[in-house]
Each structure stands twice: as structure tokens, then as C-alpha cells.
Design a protein around this motif. Structure first.
Motif, PDB file in Angstrom:
ATOM      1  N   LEU A  33       2.329 -24.827 -17.428  1.00  0.00           N
ATOM      2  CA  LEU A  33       1.591 -24.199 -16.331  1.00  0.00           C
ATOM      3  C   LEU A  33       0.214 -23.743 -16.802  1.00  0.00           C
ATOM      4  O   LEU A  33      -0.789 -23.929 -16.110  1.00  0.00           O
ATOM      5  CB  LEU A  33       2.383 -23.007 -15.777  1.00  0.00           C
ATOM      6  N   TYR A  34       0.164 -23.161 -17.999  1.00  0.00           N
ATOM      7  CA  TYR A  34      -1.120 -22.718 -18.555  1.00  0.00           C
ATOM      8  C   TYR A  34      -2.068 -23.896 -18.742  1.00  0.00           C
ATOM      9  O   TYR A  34      -3.256 -23.813 -18.423  1.00  0.00           O
ATOM     10  CB  TYR A  34      -0.909 -22.004 -19.887  1.00  0.00           C
ATOM     11  N   SER A  66       3.051 -12.429 -18.268  1.00  0.00           N
ATOM     12  CA  SER A  66       1.817 -12.136 -18.980  1.00  0.00           C
ATOM     13  C   SER A  66       1.972 -12.647 -20.407  1.00  0.00           C
ATOM     14  O   SER A  66       2.991 -12.412 -21.054  1.00  0.00           O
ATOM     15  CB  SER A  66       1.544 -10.629 -18.981  1.00  0.00           C
ATOM     16  N   PHE A  67       0.949 -13.353 -20.909  1.00  0.00           N
ATOM     17  CA  PHE A  67       1.082 -13.940 -22.242  1.00  0.00           C
ATOM     18  C   PHE A  67      -0.288 -14.157 -22.880  1.00  0.00           C
ATOM     19  O   PHE A  67      -1.312 -14.257 -22.195  1.00  0.00           O
ATOM     20  CB  PHE A  67       1.847 -15.270 -22.176  1.00  0.00           C
ATOM     21  N   LEU A  68      -0.271 -14.239 -24.191  1.00  0.00           N
ATOM     22  CA  LEU A  68      -1.485 -14.408 -24.982  1.00  0.00           C
ATOM     23  C   LEU A  68      -1.471 -15.767 -25.649  1.00  0.00           C
ATOM     24  O   LEU A  68      -0.481 -16.161 -26.265  1.00  0.00           O
ATOM     25  CB  LEU A  68      -1.571 -13.310 -26.051  1.00  0.00           C
ATOM     26  N   ILE A  69      -2.581 -16.505 -25.503  1.00  0.00           N
ATOM     27  CA  ILE A  69      -2.731 -17.789 -26.192  1.00  0.00           C
ATOM     28  C   ILE A  69      -4.223 -18.102 -26.310  1.00  0.00           C
ATOM     29  O   ILE A  69      -4.984 -17.881 -25.361  1.00  0.00           O
ATOM     30  CB  ILE A  69      -1.990 -18.934 -25.453  1.00  0.00           C
ATOM     31  N   ASN A  74      -3.405 -13.889 -20.434  1.00  0.00           N
ATOM     32  CA  ASN A  74      -3.175 -14.427 -19.094  1.00  0.00           C
ATOM     33  C   ASN A  74      -2.133 -13.615 -18.337  1.00  0.00           C
ATOM     34  O   ASN A  74      -1.120 -13.218 -18.905  1.00  0.00           O
ATOM     35  CB  ASN A  74      -2.677 -15.869 -19.196  1.00  0.00           C
ATOM     36  N   LEU A  75      -2.397 -13.418 -17.071  1.00  0.00           N
ATOM     37  CA  LEU A  75      -1.439 -12.752 -16.214  1.00  0.00           C
ATOM     38  C   LEU A  75      -1.214 -13.653 -15.011  1.00  0.00           C
ATOM     39  O   LEU A  75      -2.140 -13.946 -14.264  1.00  0.00           O
ATOM     40  CB  LEU A  75      -1.972 -11.386 -15.780  1.00  0.00           C
ATOM     41  N   PHE A  76       0.019 -14.142 -14.863  1.00  0.00           N
ATOM     42  CA  PHE A  76       0.378 -15.029 -13.751  1.00  0.00           C
ATOM     43  C   PHE A  76       1.291 -14.278 -12.788  1.00  0.00           C
ATOM     44  O   PHE A  76       2.293 -13.697 -13.195  1.00  0.00           O
ATOM     45  CB  PHE A  76       1.110 -16.275 -14.251  1.00  0.00           C
ATOM     46  N   GLU A  77       0.936 -14.300 -11.503  1.00  0.00           N
ATOM     47  CA  GLU A  77       1.745 -13.673 -10.463  1.00  0.00           C
ATOM     48  C   GLU A  77       2.089 -14.699  -9.392  1.00  0.00           C
ATOM     49  O   GLU A  77       1.318 -15.632  -9.134  1.00  0.00           O
ATOM     50  CB  GLU A  77       0.977 -12.526  -9.798  1.00  0.00           C
ATOM     51  N   HIS A  78       3.224 -14.505  -8.750  1.00  0.00           N
ATOM     52  CA  HIS A  78       3.607 -15.334  -7.609  1.00  0.00           C
ATOM     53  C   HIS A  78       3.658 -14.455  -6.378  1.00  0.00           C
ATOM     54  O   HIS A  78       4.169 -13.333  -6.417  1.00  0.00           O
ATOM     55  CB  HIS A  78       4.981 -15.981  -7.844  1.00  0.00           C
ATOM     56  N   GLN A  79       3.116 -14.967  -5.261  1.00  0.00           N
ATOM     57  CA  GLN A  79       3.134 -14.222  -4.007  1.00  0.00           C
ATOM     58  C   GLN A  79       3.534 -15.146  -2.858  1.00  0.00           C
ATOM     59  O   GLN A  79       2.986 -16.240  -2.705  1.00  0.00           O
ATOM     60  CB  GLN A  79       1.749 -13.638  -3.707  1.00  0.00           C
ATOM     61  N   SER A  80       4.501 -14.703  -2.063  1.00  0.00           N
ATOM     62  CA  SER A  80       4.904 -15.477  -0.895  1.00  0.00           C
ATOM     63  C   SER A  80       4.314 -14.902   0.387  1.00  0.00           C
ATOM     64  O   SER A  80       4.550 -15.419   1.477  1.00  0.00           O
ATOM     65  CB  SER A  80       6.435 -15.531  -0.787  1.00  0.00           C
ATOM     66  N   ILE A 117     -11.095  -8.286 -28.566  1.00  0.00           N
ATOM     67  CA  ILE A 117      -9.961  -8.386 -27.644  1.00  0.00           C
ATOM     68  C   ILE A 117      -9.967  -9.747 -26.940  1.00  0.00           C
ATOM     69  O   ILE A 117     -11.009 -10.403 -26.854  1.00  0.00           O
ATOM     70  CB  ILE A 117      -9.994  -7.261 -26.584  1.00  0.00           C
ATOM     71  N   PRO A 118      -8.801 -10.182 -26.427  1.00  0.00           N
ATOM     72  CA  PRO A 118      -8.724 -11.469 -25.710  1.00  0.00           C
ATOM     73  C   PRO A 118      -9.461 -11.404 -24.366  1.00  0.00           C
ATOM     74  O   PRO A 118      -9.766 -10.331 -23.853  1.00  0.00           O
ATOM     75  CB  PRO A 118      -7.224 -11.668 -25.490  1.00  0.00           C
ATOM     76  N   VAL A 119      -9.713 -12.563 -23.811  1.00  0.00           N
ATOM     77  CA  VAL A 119     -10.342 -12.666 -22.485  1.00  0.00           C
ATOM     78  C   VAL A 119      -9.258 -12.526 -21.412  1.00  0.00           C
ATOM     79  O   VAL A 119      -8.286 -13.284 -21.414  1.00  0.00           O
ATOM     80  CB  VAL A 119     -11.050 -14.024 -22.321  1.00  0.00           C
ATOM     81  N   PRO A 120      -9.369 -11.557 -20.504  1.00  0.00           N
ATOM     82  CA  PRO A 120      -8.359 -11.409 -19.442  1.00  0.00           C
ATOM     83  C   PRO A 120      -8.530 -12.473 -18.364  1.00  0.00           C
ATOM     84  O   PRO A 120      -9.635 -12.721 -17.891  1.00  0.00           O
ATOM     85  CB  PRO A 120      -8.635 -10.003 -18.888  1.00  0.00           C
ATOM     86  N   ARG A 121      -7.401 -13.085 -17.959  1.00  0.00           N
ATOM     87  CA  ARG A 121      -7.426 -14.098 -16.900  1.00  0.00           C
ATOM     88  C   ARG A 121      -6.235 -13.863 -15.984  1.00  0.00           C
ATOM     89  O   ARG A 121      -5.098 -13.767 -16.444  1.00  0.00           O
ATOM     90  CB  ARG A 121      -7.377 -15.504 -17.511  1.00  0.00           C
ATOM     91  N   TYR A 122      -6.521 -13.775 -14.693  1.00  0.00           N
ATOM     92  CA  TYR A 122      -5.501 -13.387 -13.726  1.00  0.00           C
ATOM     93  C   TYR A 122      -5.385 -14.451 -12.634  1.00  0.00           C
ATOM     94  O   TYR A 122      -6.336 -14.704 -11.889  1.00  0.00           O
ATOM     95  CB  TYR A 122      -5.883 -12.034 -13.116  1.00  0.00           C
TER      96      TYR A 122
END
Length: 306
Positions: A33-34, A66-69, A74-80, A117-122
Motif C-alpha cells: 500500500l505504501y 502508522s508506520f515509519l519507513i 506515515n499515517l493511514f486512515e480509512h473512512q466510510s 525527525i521523519p517527514v509526516p505524511r497523512y
């Protein structure tokens, strides 16, 4: 490759996941997915470090993945259901993730040395019923009151919303087969539910159909009861209340417009009333001036007669 990822996915029986979180809790699946989101080809799943907030609950919100690479947090959310407040939610989640990052790496925030620090991605993966473009950017400054907030604000945070309904975001779907199959499966459930089936029957029918078609087949075959249970809890609200929520959102917009129109009419009425009061006051003044003029004329006549 997708079959291997599906075989590695098992239910955490102590924690009731959403189906999306459940599917992409596997590192190989999450890496796929990433790579689709990042348009890259990462294959080393051991380079991926999970930062998901298992117990991060605030006002009914729960972090998905949420994960670091590669120095990206990265922060992945699901919304219905469509939610315009995702930037604020993501901002709070990301702050918690950075706090965890600082603690795990024993970083000294008071050090005179600059901390890297890492780059935040949402990213928010949306598969609700409200029509939406393939990709939409929601910004935290959009939620702020006032003028010139983008220039005044000390921070900005962006939610990158991706439409994962069937037929949308084709490039990303092609790069991540699991996401594509998840989209088809949810679409089948929705189709049967909207045709009048009870939710449990819609799920059961969709599971049978998708297994036959090889859609999430291993996951559905191996974890049918657990997946059904997850979906009943997750989508009971989504399918039976989502439309009301979507309608409520639109009703809210309509109510806002109605209230604005009422305020405009009220302001017009107030202006008209004030104008009438002003005219009335002017008429009263004219009458008073005439009365005074007549009184002055009478005084003059009296003085002449004397």
C-alpha cells in the motif's frame, strides 16, 4: 504475491479491528500500500517500523495504521463517511506518533543539538457514498476561523484523501492489488445492502461471491466469521447511518444557507424597520417644527395686539 500476503494475515482476537486495518496490519500488505501511495517499489518489509497507536483513543477516535519507513512517518486512515475534520484528527494522531518516536529513540528535546525527525505524511482512504474526486487535499488551515489564517498560522497539516471506491484511483489500485480487492468487496456489500438485503445477508452474499472470484479469497475463506463480525460492527453504522450522516451533512449545509438567508432577511427587516423609525422621527420633527412655528407666530400676533 497477493495470495502470499493474504495467507500471512491473521485475526488478532484480542482486538476488534476494522477490516481495512486488519488487512493492512501485515507488513507485506502495508508495504504494498505504501509503495502504491509513494509510487515506489519497496520490498524489504523489515525496513518498515509500525507506530500504530493501539490504545490511542480520544473522543471516540482510533488510529488505524502508522508506520515509519525511509524517513517518512506515515499515517493511514480509512473512512466510510466523509469527514472534513480529518486534518485536525490527523494532526493529533501525528503528534502522538512523534511523541512515541521521541520516546523510543530516547531523544532529548532540550538538547542544543538539532534533532532530525521523519517527514509526516497523512493519507485517508475513503470509500463512502458521497461523490468525490480521486484525490482531495484537506488542510488544517481550512478549519481555522479568521482571515489570512494560512499566513498567520504557525502550522499547517494536510490530509491527503484518496477515493478508493470501485472505479476510482486506478493507478493506485493497480499498484496495490489488496486495496483493489478490498474496494470490490466493500462495493459488493454496499450493492446488496442498497438492494434491500439485511446487512448480515449482504456481507454473507458478498463473501461467497468474492471467494468464487478470487477477491480477498484466502482472507475471507480462513477468517469468514471474524471478518463478518468486524464488518457488522464497522459497517452497521456505515451502511445504515452513513446515508443519514451524509444527508445530515448536506442538511447542515442547507440549514447553514437557510440560516444565512434568515440572517439576511432579518438584517433587511431591521434595516427597513430602522428606516421607518428614521422617517417617523423626521416626520415627528417636522410636526414639532411646525407646532413651534405656529406658537412663535401666535406670540408675535399677541405682542402686536398689545
Amino acid at each position: 504475491d497477493t495470495m502470499d500476503m493474504q495467507k500471512n494475515i491473521r485475526v488478532n482476537r484480542e482486538h476488534k479491528d476494522s477490516l481495512f486495518r486488519f488487512i493492512f496490519s501485515d507488513k507485506k500488505a502495508l508495504l504494498s500500500l505504501y509503495s502504491a501511495v509513494n509510487d515506489s517499489d519497496y520490498t524489504d518489509k523489515e525496513s518498515l517500523e509500525i507506530y500504530t497507536m493501539e490504545d490511542f483513543v480520544y473522543m471516540g477516535m482510533k488510529n488505524d495504521v502508522s508506520f515509519l519507513i525511509d524517513w517518512n512517518l506515515n499515517l493511514f486512515e480509512h473512512q466510510s463517511t466523509y469527514n472534513p475534520n480529518m486534518p485536525l484528527r490527523g494532526f493529533m494522531y501525528m503528534a502522538a506518533s512523534f511523541k512515541k518516536y521521541v520516546e523510543l529513540n530516547r531523544l532529548d528535546l532540550y538538547s542544543s543539538k538539532l534533532i532530525r525527525i521523519p517527514v509526516p505524511r497523512y493519507f485517508v482512504f475513503y470509500n463512502g457514498k458521497r461523490p468525490m474526486e480521486d484525490e482531495v487535499l484537506l488542510r488544517l488551515t481550512d478549519q481555522m476561523e479568521g482571515t489570512d489564517v494560512a499566513e498567520k498560522s504557525c502550522t499547517e497539516f494536510t490530509a491527503h484523501m484518496v477515493n478508493i471506491n470501485e472505479g476510482h484511483s486506478p493507478k493506485m489500485m493497480e499498484r496495490c492489488p489488496l486495496l483493489y480487492e478490498y474496494s470490490i468487496f466493500v462495493g459488493e456489500i454496499r450493492k446488496h445492502a442498497e438492494a434491500g438485503m439485511m446487512l448480515v445477508d449482504a456481507i454473507d452474499t458478498a463473501v461467497d461471491e468474492c471467494i468464487k472470484r478470487g477477491i480477498l479469497a484466502d482472507i475471507l475463506r480462513s477468517n469468514r466469521a471474524e471478518v463478518t463480525d468486524m464488518l457488522l460492527k464497522e459497517y452497521d453504522e456505515a451502511f445504515h447511518i452513513a446515508s443519514e450522516k451524509e444527508i445530515s451533512f448536506e442538511e447542515g449545509r442547507q440549514m447553514e444557507r437557510a440560516n444565512t438567508e434568515k440572517e439576511r432577511q432579518r438584517a433587511e427587516a431591521e434595516k427597513s424597520r430602522a428606516e421607518k423609525e428614521k422617517n417617523k422621527a423626521q416626520e415627528e420633527k417636522k410636526r414639532a417644527d411646525k407646532e413651534k412655528q405656529r406658537a412663535d407666530e401666535m406670540d408675535v400676533k399677541i405682542k402686536i395686539l398689545k
